[in-house]
Design a protein around this motif. Structure first.
Motif, PDB file in Angstrom:
ATOM      1  N   VAL A  75       0.825  -1.214   0.000  1.00 23.25           N
ATOM      2  CA  VAL A  75       0.000   0.000   0.000  1.00 23.25           C
ATOM      3  C   VAL A  75       0.856   1.259   0.000  1.00 23.25           C
ATOM      4  O   VAL A  75       0.569   2.207  -0.744  1.00 23.25           O
ATOM      5  CB  VAL A  75      -0.942  -0.016   1.229  1.00 23.25           C
ATOM      6  N   PHE A  76       1.912   1.279   0.794  1.00 24.50           N
ATOM      7  CA  PHE A  76       2.661   2.515   0.977  1.00 24.50           C
ATOM      8  C   PHE A  76       3.926   2.613   0.121  1.00 24.50           C
ATOM      9  O   PHE A  76       4.508   3.689   0.034  1.00 24.50           O
ATOM     10  CB  PHE A  76       3.042   2.688   2.452  1.00 24.50           C
ATOM     11  N   PHE A  77       4.349   1.529  -0.498  1.00 26.68           N
ATOM     12  CA  PHE A  77       5.576   1.568  -1.299  1.00 26.68           C
ATOM     13  C   PHE A  77       5.345   1.088  -2.732  1.00 26.68           C
ATOM     14  O   PHE A  77       5.650   1.807  -3.689  1.00 26.68           O
ATOM     15  CB  PHE A  77       6.668   0.729  -0.632  1.00 26.68           C
ATOM     16  N   ALA A  78       4.823  -0.102  -2.881  1.00 31.37           N
ATOM     17  CA  ALA A  78       4.711  -0.680  -4.225  1.00 31.37           C
ATOM     18  C   ALA A  78       3.715   0.093  -5.093  1.00 31.37           C
ATOM     19  O   ALA A  78       4.020   0.458  -6.245  1.00 31.37           O
ATOM     20  CB  ALA A  78       4.310  -2.151  -4.129  1.00 31.37           C
ATOM     21  N   ILE A  79       2.540   0.361  -4.567  1.00 34.60           N
ATOM     22  CA  ILE A  79       1.518   1.053  -5.359  1.00 34.60           C
ATOM     23  C   ILE A  79       1.962   2.462  -5.748  1.00 34.60           C
ATOM     24  O   ILE A  79       1.830   2.859  -6.923  1.00 34.60           O
ATOM     25  CB  ILE A  79       0.171   1.075  -4.598  1.00 34.60           C
ATOM     26  N   PRO A  80       2.515   3.284  -4.833  1.00 34.41           N
ATOM     27  CA  PRO A  80       3.000   4.607  -5.265  1.00 34.41           C
ATOM     28  C   PRO A  80       4.100   4.525  -6.321  1.00 34.41           C
ATOM     29  O   PRO A  80       4.132   5.346  -7.257  1.00 34.41           O
ATOM     30  CB  PRO A  80       3.521   5.233  -3.969  1.00 34.41           C
ATOM     31  N   ILE A  81       5.004   3.552  -6.210  1.00 35.69           N
ATOM     32  CA  ILE A  81       6.072   3.430  -7.209  1.00 35.69           C
ATOM     33  C   ILE A  81       5.483   3.078  -8.565  1.00 35.69           C
ATOM     34  O   ILE A  81       5.881   3.637  -9.600  1.00 35.69           O
ATOM     35  CB  ILE A  81       7.105   2.375  -6.758  1.00 35.69           C
ATOM     36  N   VAL A  82       4.510   2.172  -8.577  1.00 35.25           N
ATOM     37  CA  VAL A  82       3.859   1.816  -9.847  1.00 35.25           C
ATOM     38  C   VAL A  82       3.139   3.025 -10.434  1.00 35.25           C
ATOM     39  O   VAL A  82       3.184   3.268 -11.657  1.00 35.25           O
ATOM     40  CB  VAL A  82       2.882   0.640  -9.633  1.00 35.25           C
ATOM     41  N   GLN A  83       2.490   3.816  -9.596  1.00 32.68           N
ATOM     42  CA  GLN A  83       1.809   5.019 -10.073  1.00 32.68           C
ATOM     43  C   GLN A  83       2.800   6.024 -10.663  1.00 32.68           C
ATOM     44  O   GLN A  83       2.519   6.648 -11.703  1.00 32.68           O
ATOM     45  CB  GLN A  83       1.019   5.661  -8.941  1.00 32.68           C
ATOM     46  N   VAL A  84       3.957   6.185 -10.036  1.00 31.23           N
ATOM     47  CA  VAL A  84       4.972   7.104 -10.562  1.00 31.23           C
ATOM     48  C   VAL A  84       5.483   6.617 -11.911  1.00 31.23           C
ATOM     49  O   VAL A  84       5.667   7.407 -12.853  1.00 31.23           O
ATOM     50  CB  VAL A  84       6.127   7.245  -9.544  1.00 31.23           C
ATOM     51  N   ILE A  85       5.723   5.308 -12.021  1.00 33.95           N
ATOM     52  CA  ILE A  85       6.197   4.758 -13.295  1.00 33.95           C
ATOM     53  C   ILE A  85       5.156   4.965 -14.391  1.00 33.95           C
ATOM     54  O   ILE A  85       5.482   5.380 -15.511  1.00 33.95           O
ATOM     55  CB  ILE A  85       6.541   3.268 -13.135  1.00 33.95           C
ATOM     56  N   ILE A  86       3.887   4.692 -14.075  1.00 37.48           N
ATOM     57  CA  ILE A  86       2.827   4.891 -15.070  1.00 37.48           C
ATOM     58  C   ILE A  86       2.715   6.362 -15.452  1.00 37.48           C
ATOM     59  O   ILE A  86       2.565   6.717 -16.630  1.00 37.48           O
ATOM     60  CB  ILE A  86       1.487   4.369 -14.517  1.00 37.48           C
TER      61      ILE A  86
ATOM     62  N   SER B 220       5.035   8.573 -15.472  1.00 40.09           N
ATOM     63  CA  SER B 220       6.170   8.999 -16.293  1.00 40.09           C
ATOM     64  C   SER B 220       5.965   8.671 -17.767  1.00 40.09           C
ATOM     65  O   SER B 220       6.590   9.294 -18.635  1.00 40.09           O
ATOM     66  CB  SER B 220       7.454   8.346 -15.787  1.00 40.09           C
ATOM     67  N   PHE B 221       5.096   7.700 -18.048  1.00 39.73           N
ATOM     68  CA  PHE B 221       4.838   7.310 -19.442  1.00 39.73           C
ATOM     69  C   PHE B 221       3.540   7.891 -20.000  1.00 39.73           C
ATOM     70  O   PHE B 221       3.300   7.804 -21.206  1.00 39.73           O
ATOM     71  CB  PHE B 221       4.779   5.781 -19.566  1.00 39.73           C
ATOM     72  N   THR B 222       2.704   8.472 -19.148  1.00 43.83           N
ATOM     73  CA  THR B 222       1.369   8.902 -19.608  1.00 43.83           C
ATOM     74  C   THR B 222       1.101  10.386 -19.465  1.00 43.83           C
ATOM     75  O   THR B 222       0.096  10.880 -20.010  1.00 43.83           O
ATOM     76  CB  THR B 222       0.285   8.136 -18.833  1.00 43.83           C
ATOM     77  N   ASP B 223       1.895  11.135 -18.737  1.00 45.26           N
ATOM     78  CA  ASP B 223       1.644  12.561 -18.524  1.00 45.26           C
ATOM     79  C   ASP B 223       2.698  13.408 -19.259  1.00 45.26           C
ATOM     80  O   ASP B 223       3.894  13.172 -19.080  1.00 45.26           O
ATOM     81  CB  ASP B 223       1.699  12.883 -17.025  1.00 45.26           C
ATOM     82  N   PRO B 224       2.326  14.356 -20.061  1.00 45.54           N
ATOM     83  CA  PRO B 224       0.956  14.781 -20.401  1.00 45.54           C
ATOM     84  C   PRO B 224       0.309  13.937 -21.491  1.00 45.54           C
ATOM     85  O   PRO B 224      -0.890  14.052 -21.732  1.00 45.54           O
ATOM     86  CB  PRO B 224       1.189  16.210 -20.898  1.00 45.54           C
ATOM     87  N   GLN B 225       1.076  13.073 -22.160  1.00 42.20           N
ATOM     88  CA  GLN B 225       0.521  12.179 -23.162  1.00 42.20           C
ATOM     89  C   GLN B 225       1.306  10.875 -23.135  1.00 42.20           C
ATOM     90  O   GLN B 225       2.461  10.838 -22.702  1.00 42.20           O
ATOM     91  CB  GLN B 225       0.600  12.812 -24.552  1.00 42.20           C
ATOM     92  N   ALA B 226       0.668   9.817 -23.588  1.00 39.38           N
ATOM     93  CA  ALA B 226       1.301   8.508 -23.555  1.00 39.38           C
ATOM     94  C   ALA B 226       2.488   8.463 -24.510  1.00 39.38           C
ATOM     95  O   ALA B 226       2.436   9.004 -25.621  1.00 39.38           O
ATOM     96  CB  ALA B 226       0.286   7.429 -23.925  1.00 39.38           C
ATOM     97  N   GLY B 227       3.541   7.848 -24.066  1.00 34.21           N
ATOM     98  CA  GLY B 227       4.729   7.729 -24.904  1.00 34.21           C
ATOM     99  C   GLY B 227       5.995   7.913 -24.098  1.00 34.21           C
ATOM    100  O   GLY B 227       5.994   7.898 -22.852  1.00 34.21           O
ATOM    101  N   LEU B 228       7.097   8.098 -24.797  1.00 31.94           N
ATOM    102  CA  LEU B 228       8.417   8.243 -24.188  1.00 31.94           C
ATOM    103  C   LEU B 228       8.916   9.684 -24.217  1.00 31.94           C
ATOM    104  O   LEU B 228      10.119   9.929 -24.123  1.00 31.94           O
ATOM    105  CB  LEU B 228       9.422   7.337 -24.904  1.00 31.94           C
ATOM    106  N   SER B 229       7.981  10.634 -24.331  1.00 29.66           N
ATOM    107  CA  SER B 229       8.392  12.038 -24.470  1.00 29.66           C
ATOM    108  C   SER B 229       9.134  12.532 -23.229  1.00 29.66           C
ATOM    109  O   SER B 229      10.097  13.301 -23.335  1.00 29.66           O
ATOM    110  CB  SER B 229       7.171  12.914 -24.735  1.00 29.66           C
ATOM    111  N   ASN B 230       8.698  12.092 -22.038  1.00 25.01           N
ATOM    112  CA  ASN B 230       9.371  12.548 -20.822  1.00 25.01           C
ATOM    113  C   ASN B 230      10.805  12.026 -20.745  1.00 25.01           C
ATOM    114  O   ASN B 230      11.726  12.759 -20.345  1.00 25.01           O
ATOM    115  CB  ASN B 230       8.584  12.081 -19.595  1.00 25.01           C
ATOM    116  N   TYR B 231      11.019  10.789 -21.146  1.00 25.94           N
ATOM    117  CA  TYR B 231      12.368  10.238 -21.120  1.00 25.94           C
ATOM    118  C   TYR B 231      13.218  10.804 -22.243  1.00 25.94           C
ATOM    119  O   TYR B 231      14.444  10.975 -22.077  1.00 25.94           O
ATOM    120  CB  TYR B 231      12.308   8.710 -21.200  1.00 25.94           C
ATOM    121  N   ALA B 232      12.588  11.121 -23.369  1.00 25.77           N
ATOM    122  CA  ALA B 232      13.334  11.782 -24.445  1.00 25.77           C
ATOM    123  C   ALA B 232      13.802  13.161 -23.994  1.00 25.77           C
ATOM    124  O   ALA B 232      14.950  13.565 -24.265  1.00 25.77           O
ATOM    125  CB  ALA B 232      12.461  11.886 -25.690  1.00 25.77           C
ATOM    126  N   TRP B 233      12.920  13.884 -23.293  1.00 20.94           N
ATOM    127  CA  TRP B 233      13.316  15.188 -22.751  1.00 20.94           C
ATOM    128  C   TRP B 233      14.430  15.026 -21.725  1.00 20.94           C
ATOM    129  O   TRP B 233      15.392  15.804 -21.704  1.00 20.94           O
ATOM    130  CB  TRP B 233      12.111  15.853 -22.093  1.00 20.94           C
TER     131      TRP B 233
END
Length: 307
Positions: A51-62, A64-77
């Motif tokens: 609840v306090f570690f795994a779920i927040p980490i998964v949310q952060v990973i998701i 990073s790939f979906t905000d502001p749009q789906a893709g690798l734009s954040n990692y490209a930046w």
């Protein structure tokens, strides 16, 4: 005693025995199988971690790939921005420098704790643990006063002809503040490892003609490697995520990754970019864990082969 009384007592004993056997059978039926014991006991910790570690980490990973749009734009930046690369290099260099400084300062201190009396050891432990009871912010503000251009440290350096020096708003000032905070996390693992070393091995090496320096590096130091690995790993990982000390003692030119994450999330509301930075920092931490674990495994393997 009459026959009726004997019959009554026999019946009572029979009923008691029957009830005891029924109770023991019920206990055996209610007892969990041995294979279930470990999962049941670890269930609360597993729920807490999930609840306090795994779920927040998964949310952060998701994120990073979906905000502001789906893709690798954040990692490209992230990988195409020179400022991020400079911050990453600076973060790792400062963390590594702080780890080395803490090791060089903590090893003699921990060794001294193993050879002094119990009362002196208690005092030394208290001296190293007391700073942990005060706020990091308060200690950092104290370093701001001590390291400023007209502060006490520069005053003493000027008096002896070595100053004034630029201590605050430099990586040196950041390293000093972080080393003071992280030193206990190096001392305690080292003391735990050094206290278990049999010093008679060093004495035996000296009696066989080894120089004290050679006996230390060939006998004592290898036996203290578990404490060195544990302390260095703890200090390095904690140093990677420091925010307050670099912000107050450093300069904008020496920004660390933690400050970049805060800037992206709180300043620009770029949650995706901030999450991508966090994922990269987490990945770097995992790599450090794997490397240290592999080094420790190789060390134990080589010791086993030597035996």
């Amino acid at each position: 005693m009459s026959m009726s009384q004997l019959a009554t007592e026999a019946t009572t004993v029979s009923i008691g025995t029957s009830n005891a056997s029924d109770t023991s059978a019920l206990v055996r039926r209610r007892r969990l199988p041995a294979s279930w014991l470990t999962p049941v006991l670890t269930l609360p910790a597993a729920v807490l971690i999930t609840v306090f570690f795994a779920i927040p980490i998964v949310q952060v990973i998701i994120l990073s790939f979906t905000d502001p749009q789906a893709g690798l734009s954040n990692y490209a930046w992230l990988f195409s921005t020179p400022l991020i690369g400079q911050a990453a290099v600076g973060t790792f260099l400062i963390s590594l420098s702080v780890t080395i400084v803490c090791l060089l300062m903590a090893y003699p201190y921990a060794y001294l704790m193993t050879i002094v009396s119990a009362r002196t050891r208690s005092v030394m432990t208290m001296l190293i643990m007391v700073p942990l009871w005060s706020s990091i912010l308060v200690r950092t503000l104290a370093w701001v006063v001590l390291l400023q251009d007209s502060g006490p440290i520069n005053g003493m350096l000027t008096a002896i002809g070595l100053g004034p020096l630029q201590l605050i708003r430099t990586p040196l000032g950041v390293g000093i503040g972080m080393s003071q905070v992280l030193l206990p996390f190096m001392v305690m693992p080292l003391y735990s490892a050094l206290s278990r070393i049999d010093t008679r091995l060093v004495t035996a090496a000296k009696s066989l003609g080894a120089h004290p320096v050679l006996a230390f590096f060939r006998v004592y130091l290898p036996l203290s490697r578990p404490g060195i690995f544990s302390g260095c790993l703890t200090v390095f990982i904690l140093a990677l995520g420091f925010y307050i000390i670099p912000s107050l003692l450093g300069s904008p030119q020496d920004t660390m990754l933690s400050a970049m994450i805060q800037l992206q999330v709180s300043g620009f509301l770029a949650w995706g970019r901030g999450s991508a930075l966090g994922v990269v920092l987490l990945a770097a931490t995992l790599v450090a864990l794997i490397v240290v674990a592999r080094l420790g495994k190789n060390t134990r393997t080589s010791k086993g082969g030597a035996k």
